[in-house]
Write a protein that holds these residues in place. Structure first.
Motif, short mmCIF file in Angstrom:
data_model
loop_
_atom_site.label_atom_id
_atom_site.label_comp_id
_atom_site.label_asym_id
_atom_site.label_seq_id
_atom_site.Cartn_x
_atom_site.Cartn_y
_atom_site.Cartn_z
N ILE A 1 0.51 -1.23 0.11
CA ILE A 1 -0.60 0.06 -0.18
C ILE A 1 0.96 1.09 -0.29
O ILE A 1 1.57 1.31 0.67
CB ILE A 1 -0.98 0.11 0.69
N ASP A 2 0.49 1.96 -1.27
CA ASP A 2 1.31 3.54 -1.00
C ASP A 2 1.28 4.30 0.01
O ASP A 2 1.56 5.50 0.61
CB ASP A 2 0.99 4.01 -2.39
N ARG A 3 -0.25 4.99 0.50
CA ARG A 3 -1.35 5.25 0.87
C ARG A 3 -2.10 4.60 2.00
O ARG A 3 -2.72 3.89 1.62
CB ARG A 3 -1.39 6.71 0.15
N PHE A 4 -2.33 5.38 2.64
CA PHE A 4 -3.54 5.07 3.68
C PHE A 4 -4.18 6.08 3.96
O PHE A 4 -4.08 7.37 3.93
CB PHE A 4 -3.34 4.72 5.86
N ILE A 5 -5.63 6.01 3.95
CA ILE A 5 -6.71 7.14 4.07
C ILE A 5 -7.39 7.02 5.47
O ILE A 5 -8.51 6.00 5.73
CB ILE A 5 -8.06 7.28 3.11
N ARG A 6 -7.65 7.84 6.47
CA ARG A 6 -7.95 7.50 7.43
C ARG A 6 -9.29 8.01 7.72
O ARG A 6 -9.30 8.82 7.50
CB ARG A 6 -7.34 7.62 8.31
N GLU B 1 -10.92 9.19 10.41
CA GLU B 1 -10.72 10.84 11.48
C GLU B 1 -10.18 11.72 10.36
O GLU B 1 -10.35 13.13 10.66
CB GLU B 1 -10.35 9.97 12.30
N ASN B 2 -9.15 10.79 8.99
CA ASN B 2 -8.53 12.19 8.54
C ASN B 2 -8.92 12.16 6.86
O ASN B 2 -8.69 13.01 5.71
CB ASN B 2 -6.68 12.09 8.43
N PHE B 3 -10.38 11.69 6.70
CA PHE B 3 -10.87 11.17 5.49
C PHE B 3 -10.30 12.78 4.63
O PHE B 3 -9.60 12.63 2.93
CB PHE B 3 -11.66 10.98 5.25
N GLU B 4 -11.06 14.06 5.16
CA GLU B 4 -11.40 14.73 3.84
C GLU B 4 -9.42 15.57 3.42
O GLU B 4 -9.30 15.48 2.20
CB GLU B 4 -11.74 16.32 4.33
N GLU B 5 -8.77 15.23 4.14
CA GLU B 5 -7.05 15.88 4.32
C GLU B 5 -6.27 14.59 3.62
O GLU B 5 -5.33 15.19 2.50
CB GLU B 5 -6.62 16.01 5.86
N ASP B 6 -6.66 13.50 3.56
CA ASP B 6 -5.82 12.14 3.21
C ASP B 6 -6.11 11.75 1.82
O ASP B 6 -5.74 12.11 0.99
CB ASP B 6 -6.40 10.80 4.25
N ILE B 7 -7.60 12.36 1.61
CA ILE B 7 -7.99 12.64 0.27
C ILE B 7 -7.41 13.70 -0.47
O ILE B 7 -7.52 13.64 -2.24
CB ILE B 7 -10.05 12.37 0.04
N LEU B 8 -7.40 14.61 0.27
CA LEU B 8 -7.10 15.80 -1.16
C LEU B 8 -5.47 15.89 -0.90
O LEU B 8 -5.49 15.99 -2.46
CB LEU B 8 -7.38 17.19 -0.24
N GLU B 9 -5.22 15.30 -0.43
CA GLU B 9 -3.58 14.77 -0.52
C GLU B 9 -3.55 14.00 -1.26
O GLU B 9 -2.15 14.29 -3.01
CB GLU B 9 -3.27 14.47 0.98
N LEU B 10 -4.04 12.95 -1.64
CA LEU B 10 -4.29 11.90 -2.29
C LEU B 10 -4.50 12.32 -4.15
O LEU B 10 -3.55 12.60 -4.92
CB LEU B 10 -5.39 10.69 -2.26
N LYS B 11 -5.45 13.26 -4.23
CA LYS B 11 -6.12 14.02 -5.80
C LYS B 11 -5.09 14.74 -5.61
O LYS B 11 -3.81 14.97 -7.23
CB LYS B 11 -6.90 14.83 -5.36
N ASN C 1 0.23 1.85 14.06
CA ASN C 1 1.50 1.99 13.42
C ASN C 1 0.86 4.36 13.16
O ASN C 1 1.13 4.93 12.48
CB ASN C 1 1.01 1.70 11.94
N PHE C 2 -0.54 3.91 13.47
CA PHE C 2 -1.10 5.09 13.58
C PHE C 2 -1.64 6.43 14.59
O PHE C 2 -2.09 7.08 14.87
CB PHE C 2 -2.55 5.14 12.56
N GLY C 3 -0.75 5.91 15.93
CA GLY C 3 -0.84 6.71 17.25
C GLY C 3 -1.97 6.21 17.56
O GLY C 3 -2.18 7.38 18.54
N TYR C 4 -3.04 5.13 17.39
CA TYR C 4 -4.12 6.00 18.50
C TYR C 4 -3.92 5.23 19.79
O TYR C 4 -2.93 3.98 20.01
CB TYR C 4 -4.92 4.34 17.88
#
Length: 80
Positions: A3-8, A10-20, A74-77
Motif C-alpha cells: 500500500i502506498d497510502r492510507f486514508i484514515r 478521521e482524516n478523510f478529507e485531508e487524506d483524499i485531498l492529498e491523494l488528489k 502505526n497510526f498513533g491510536y
C-alpha cells in the motif's frame, strides 16, 4: 506492505485531498465521497460508550488490541 497510502476515516478529507494532489486523474474524488453517510442513523450514540463496553467485556479489549495492533501501533491510536 504494498500500500502506498492510507486514508484514515478521521482524516478523510485531508487524506483524499492529498491523494488528489499527487494523482492528477482523481479530480473530484472528494466531492464524490463527501456526502455519503454510510450507516448514518444505524446506531445510537449510546452504542459508542467504549468505556462501558470494555468494562462489561474485558476480554474484548484484548481481542481488539490483538486484531488491530498494526493500526494502533502505526497510526498513533491510544492503547486500550
Amino acid at each position: 506492505m504494498i500500500i502506498d497510502r492510507f486514508i484514515r476515516y478521521e482524516n478523510f478529507e485531508e487524506d483524499i485531498l492529498e491523494l488528489k494532489r499527487s494523482v492528477s486523474n482523481l479530480k473530484g474524488l472528494y466531492d464524490t465521497f463527501r456526502n455519503i453517510k454510510a450507516k448514518s442513523g444505524i446506531r445510537s450514540n449510546a452504542s459508542y460508550d467504549l468505556e462501558t463496553i470494555y468494562c462489561n467485556h474485558p476480554e474484548l479489549k484484548n481481542k481488539i488490541r490483538s486484531l488491530h495492533n498494526f493500526e494502533i501501533t502505526n497510526f498513533g491510536y491510544p492503547a486500550l
